[in-house]
Motif scaffolding. Sequence first.
Motif, PDB file in Angstrom:
ATOM      1  N   UNK A 112      -4.325   4.053   2.745  1.00 42.23           N
ATOM      2  CA  UNK A 112      -3.714   3.059   1.854  1.00 42.23           C
ATOM      3  C   UNK A 112      -3.787   3.611   0.440  1.00 42.23           C
ATOM      4  N   UNK A 113      -2.703   3.545  -0.312  1.00 44.16           N
ATOM      5  CA  UNK A 113      -2.664   4.136  -1.644  1.00 44.16           C
ATOM      6  C   UNK A 113      -3.623   3.455  -2.608  1.00 44.16           C
ATOM      7  N   UNK A 114      -4.447   4.244  -3.288  1.00 41.47           N
ATOM      8  CA  UNK A 114      -5.399   3.787  -4.300  1.00 41.47           C
ATOM      9  C   UNK A 114      -5.020   4.461  -5.612  1.00 41.47           C
ATOM     10  N   UNK A 154      -5.145  -0.213  10.125  1.00 38.88           N
ATOM     11  CA  UNK A 154      -5.443   0.443   8.850  1.00 38.88           C
ATOM     12  C   UNK A 154      -4.282   0.249   7.893  1.00 38.88           C
ATOM     13  N   UNK A 155      -3.072   0.523   8.369  1.00 35.75           N
ATOM     14  CA  UNK A 155      -1.871   0.365   7.545  1.00 35.75           C
ATOM     15  C   UNK A 155      -0.698   0.091   8.460  1.00 35.75           C
ATOM     16  N   UNK A 156       0.240  -0.714   7.974  1.00 31.99           N
ATOM     17  CA  UNK A 156       1.456  -1.015   8.735  1.00 31.99           C
ATOM     18  C   UNK A 156       2.663  -0.768   7.845  1.00 31.99           C
ATOM     19  N   UNK A 164      -9.919  -1.288   2.689  1.00 37.58           N
ATOM     20  CA  UNK A 164      -9.571  -1.152   1.284  1.00 37.58           C
ATOM     21  C   UNK A 164      -9.563   0.322   0.932  1.00 37.58           C
ATOM     22  N   UNK A 165      -8.770   0.671  -0.056  1.00 34.11           N
ATOM     23  CA  UNK A 165      -8.745   2.057  -0.512  1.00 34.11           C
ATOM     24  C   UNK A 165     -10.072   2.440  -1.122  1.00 34.11           C
TER      25      UNK A 165
END
Length: 497
Positions: free
Chosen positions: A224-226, A87-89, A145-146
């Motif tokens: 993840x920042x949107x 999802x995120x690293x 994706x956000x």
Amino acid sequence: MLHRTTIGRYRRGALGIAVAAGLAAACLIPATAASADEEGRGGGHHQPTPPYVAGDLMNYAVNAERANRGQTKQVERAVEAASGTVIAAYPELGVVIAQSDNANFAESVRRDRHVESAGATRTVPVAETDPTYLGEPAQGLQRMQSRSEVAEGSQLEAVEEVVPDPREGEQWDMAAIGVPEAHAVTEGSDRVLVAVIDSGIDGDHPDLEAAVDQGASASCLSGVADGSYESWQPTTSSHGTHVAGTIAAQRNGVGIVGVAPGARVSAVKVVNDDGYIFAEAAICGFMHAAATGADISNNSYYVDPWMYWCGDDADQGAVLTAVTRAVEYSERRGVLNVAAAGNASTDLANKVSDDSSPNDGTPVERPIDAGCLDIPTEVDGVVTVSSTQADGAKSGFSNYGLGVIDVAAPGSAILSTIDGGGYGTSSGTSMASPHVAGVAALLASTHPWAGPHELAKLLERQAVDVPCPADGVCTGEPRDNAYFGEGLVSAAAAVRR
């Protein structure tokens, strides 16, 4: 006292709207996983990787042995090898947030020699409506994706009163900490940014529109920042808008005024539709605050689903490590993190049991101790805030604890901004914490050289001592005690150069 040695959520409870977080305890890996890992590192016989077994779709925090790009890439490969999707690293942290429907996922990745710990961020499966949902199965999908138009939800405190006309004269809290005196000197600087890690901020509110830095605002609900405007707007709760008003509502002849109306705020949305703040969102929130140059973050919540995350549990310990790394990284990047102590009227320095967790499933009563932390408020270096009421006493709902509470601030019946352009009152340590964030913003304005540690020490040094009442519960001296820490924060003292 900020870097204390005592190891001792959206703040809910009877009051609902307040949320709280210490030093991470060592994360213990189950014996089977540990022995396998030791054999692998020692060059001995490798136990076979557990096979893929279809199970519930879950999210995980996976921590590398060291925080660097190479190690993090190795952990990403381990995630994929265990039928998971990234999802995120965060190479800066050595943390990977992953999703998998492999029932053996955690056991598999724990055997990788590059993995320090791995654990589920929740106790129930990821629902299709969850912002982090990648689909069924998770394996083989691309990085998510956000998403936007998500809401914080049902477990947040309802606003008690809605009044559309100006009410600055009714803000007892501002008088209590010397805000009128402070504003005679300065209302703060717009070079100072406070990240409101919360449920979003009403960007059209007349008292906040000029204060919100849209370019620094984002939703972290997907992990993840949107940065799209719609993504960080509140939907079902005014919690974040209320918090933001206490910090920086403008002095513009409308409604109320905040502690530091000259400062900027950013909305960093971390509360999902069901009212939870899971680790994947909180970690993203701290990283986004750091990436956008925030000077201060306000955290009026605790990370779900555990009120206290215990380091001797493999899952909880891994999440505790991941969140702690994010908090510490943000501090190294110049962010002073302020957090609500919580609303359970609990002595955080002497925890014994918890019967409210996990709150995403069926709570169970369990013994806890000093190695079980309310995060982020108990992460070392975070300014932990208790709540006071109009007569100066500790609010009955407020958590406390000698060596845990750093400072106190008003949190009972606090009037502030709410969604839709209105005003309302609410209570909780969620309301106390933004007063401290606002005073810290004044300090950052008048002491531009000060970093997080210096700001924290200034907060403590300039706080007004409040002695313990004779109730047989509060312990400590007037200068530092279980109810008020170093004392009631002072906006008036913060502007003295």
